[in-house]
Design a protein around this motif. Structure first.
Motif, PDB file in Angstrom:
ATOM      1  N   ILE A   7       0.865  -1.179   0.000  1.00 18.60           N
ATOM      2  CA  ILE A   7       0.000   0.000   0.000  1.00 18.60           C
ATOM      3  C   ILE A   7       0.900   1.228   0.000  1.00 18.60           C
ATOM      4  O   ILE A   7       1.574   1.522   0.981  1.00 18.60           O
ATOM      5  N   ALA A   8       0.900   1.935  -1.121  1.00 15.31           N
ATOM      6  CA  ALA A   8       1.821   3.048  -1.320  1.00 15.31           C
ATOM      7  C   ALA A   8       1.462   4.277  -0.494  1.00 15.31           C
ATOM      8  O   ALA A   8       2.340   4.983  -0.009  1.00 15.31           O
ATOM      9  N   HIS A   9       0.187   4.539  -0.311  1.00  9.56           N
ATOM     10  CA  HIS A   9      -0.250   5.753   0.378  1.00  9.56           C
ATOM     11  C   HIS A   9      -0.171   5.550   1.890  1.00  9.56           C
ATOM     12  O   HIS A   9      -0.764   4.624   2.438  1.00  9.56           O
ATOM     13  N   LYS A 121      -5.241  12.459 -17.969  1.00  9.02           N
ATOM     14  CA  LYS A 121      -4.897  13.385 -16.882  1.00  9.02           C
ATOM     15  C   LYS A 121      -3.741  12.795 -16.084  1.00  9.02           C
ATOM     16  O   LYS A 121      -3.911  12.359 -14.951  1.00  9.02           O
ATOM     17  N   PRO A 122      -2.535  12.753 -16.664  1.00  7.61           N
ATOM     18  CA  PRO A 122      -1.407  12.094 -15.995  1.00  7.61           C
ATOM     19  C   PRO A 122      -0.995  12.750 -14.684  1.00  7.61           C
ATOM     20  O   PRO A 122      -0.265  12.162 -13.901  1.00  7.61           O
ATOM     21  N   TRP A 123      -1.489  13.922 -14.395  1.00  7.23           N
ATOM     22  CA  TRP A 123      -1.182  14.645 -13.168  1.00  7.23           C
ATOM     23  C   TRP A 123      -2.055  14.196 -12.002  1.00  7.23           C
ATOM     24  O   TRP A 123      -1.881  14.617 -10.883  1.00  7.23           O
ATOM     25  N   LYS A 124      -3.014  13.308 -12.267  1.00  7.69           N
ATOM     26  CA  LYS A 124      -3.989  12.897 -11.252  1.00  7.69           C
ATOM     27  C   LYS A 124      -3.799  11.419 -10.905  1.00  7.69           C
ATOM     28  O   LYS A 124      -3.690  10.576 -11.778  1.00  7.69           O
ATOM     29  N   ARG A 125      -3.773  11.149  -9.596  1.00  4.53           N
ATOM     30  CA  ARG A 125      -3.634   9.781  -9.098  1.00  4.53           C
ATOM     31  C   ARG A 125      -4.627   9.584  -7.961  1.00  4.53           C
ATOM     32  O   ARG A 125      -4.723  10.419  -7.060  1.00  4.53           O
ATOM     33  N   ILE A 126      -5.336   8.464  -7.987  1.00  2.00           N
ATOM     34  CA  ILE A 126      -6.280   8.138  -6.918  1.00  2.00           C
ATOM     35  C   ILE A 126      -5.854   6.808  -6.303  1.00  2.00           C
ATOM     36  O   ILE A 126      -5.692   5.812  -7.010  1.00  2.00           O
ATOM     37  N   ASP A 127      -5.669   6.807  -4.993  1.00  2.00           N
ATOM     38  CA  ASP A 127      -5.391   5.590  -4.238  1.00  2.00           C
ATOM     39  C   ASP A 127      -6.674   5.209  -3.521  1.00  2.00           C
ATOM     40  O   ASP A 127      -7.246   6.032  -2.789  1.00  2.00           O
ATOM     41  N   ARG A 128      -7.133   3.966  -3.713  1.00  2.00           N
ATOM     42  CA  ARG A 128      -8.379   3.504  -3.094  1.00  2.00           C
ATOM     43  C   ARG A 128      -8.131   2.172  -2.401  1.00  2.00           C
ATOM     44  O   ARG A 128      -7.581   1.248  -2.992  1.00  2.00           O
ATOM     45  N   MET A 144     -15.577  -0.550   4.013  1.00  2.00           N
ATOM     46  CA  MET A 144     -15.077   0.803   4.272  1.00  2.00           C
ATOM     47  C   MET A 144     -14.063   1.115   3.172  1.00  2.00           C
ATOM     48  O   MET A 144     -13.145   0.341   2.937  1.00  2.00           O
ATOM     49  N   THR A 145     -14.269   2.228   2.520  1.00  2.00           N
ATOM     50  CA  THR A 145     -13.371   2.656   1.454  1.00  2.00           C
ATOM     51  C   THR A 145     -12.618   3.892   1.895  1.00  2.00           C
ATOM     52  O   THR A 145     -13.224   4.875   2.313  1.00  2.00           O
ATOM     53  N   GLY A 146     -11.307   3.830   1.787  1.00  2.00           N
ATOM     54  CA  GLY A 146     -10.468   5.011   1.976  1.00  2.00           C
ATOM     55  C   GLY A 146      -9.999   5.463   0.610  1.00  2.00           C
ATOM     56  O   GLY A 146      -9.561   4.644  -0.201  1.00  2.00           O
ATOM     57  N   LEU A 147     -10.127   6.759   0.317  1.00  2.00           N
ATOM     58  CA  LEU A 147      -9.777   7.270  -0.999  1.00  2.00           C
ATOM     59  C   LEU A 147      -9.050   8.596  -0.873  1.00  2.00           C
ATOM     60  O   LEU A 147      -9.536   9.514  -0.217  1.00  2.00           O
ATOM     61  N   TYR A 148      -7.879   8.646  -1.481  1.00  3.28           N
ATOM     62  CA  TYR A 148      -7.082   9.867  -1.492  1.00  3.28           C
ATOM     63  C   TYR A 148      -6.690  10.178  -2.928  1.00  3.28           C
ATOM     64  O   TYR A 148      -6.290   9.278  -3.676  1.00  3.28           O
ATOM     65  N   MET A 149      -6.809  11.438  -3.300  1.00  2.00           N
ATOM     66  CA  MET A 149      -6.409  11.870  -4.629  1.00  2.00           C
ATOM     67  C   MET A 149      -5.191  12.766  -4.505  1.00  2.00           C
ATOM     68  O   MET A 149      -5.143  13.651  -3.657  1.00  2.00           O
ATOM     69  N   ALA A 150      -4.211  12.530  -5.370  1.00  2.00           N
ATOM     70  CA  ALA A 150      -3.013  13.369  -5.411  1.00  2.00           C
ATOM     71  C   ALA A 150      -2.942  14.026  -6.779  1.00  2.00           C
ATOM     72  O   ALA A 150      -3.224  13.401  -7.795  1.00  2.00           O
TER      73      ALA A 150
END
Length: 162
Positions: A7-9, A121-128, A144-150
């Motif tokens: 898990i990278a994030h 959109k190569p500038w956008k990354r979503i970790d779910r 339960m879902t955890g979601l972060y966008m970078a």
């Protein structure tokens, strides 16, 4: 038990470790009864919870009713969707990927982690990260879902730009 994948994030990694710490036994899944609302405070704006509805027969598709949607998650998805089904709210080209990730966690009882990138959109990354919970320790009834966008800008921000 080790993480299902690397898990990278960091915040999702800590959410995974929280989930793992709530297992009542190594061979049982944690249930909603194994944590209080204040326990998830570090992630509250970035998580959602869906109830897993299994239907009447083995061939009935799983459905996911949205129970809770954190403020940041609601912003990322466009609006608040509590009470609706996940399959009714996903109008993106990633609909099947998102549903498949939830189905995988619900059927296997294993966490499902994915990094999602958009070639346009190569500038956008979503970790779910989708985590399974089971009131009886075995049959997944909540996810339960955890979601972060970078966002990585193409050039650094400068206050000197006129």
């Amino acid at each position: 038990m080790s993480a299902p994948v690397d898990i990278a994030h960091s915040k999702l990694r800590s959410l995974y470790h929280f989930w793992e710490s709530r297992r009542p036994a190594p061979d049982l899944l944690p249930g909603r009864q194994h944590f209080q609302a204040e326990d998830i405070w570090p992630w509250i704006g970035y998580i959602g919870m869906v109830d897993v509805e299994r239907g009447d027969g083995p061939d009935t598709p799983l459905r996911f009713r949205i129970r809770l949607q954190g403020e940041n998650l609601a912003r990322l998805t466009g609006n608040r969707q509590a009470g609706r089904y996940l399959d009714e709210t996903l109008n993106t080209k990633y609909r099947e990927l998102i549903l498949d990730q939830h189905i995988q966690a619900a059927r296997t009882g294993q966490p499902a982690y994915r990094i999602q990138r958009d070639d346009s959109k190569p500038w956008k990354r979503i970790d779910r990260l989708v985590l399974p919970f089971a009131s009886d320790g075995h049959t997944v009834d909540l996810l339960m879902t955890g979601l972060y966008m970078a966002v990585t800008p193409s050039r650094p921000f400068s206050e000197n730009i006129p």
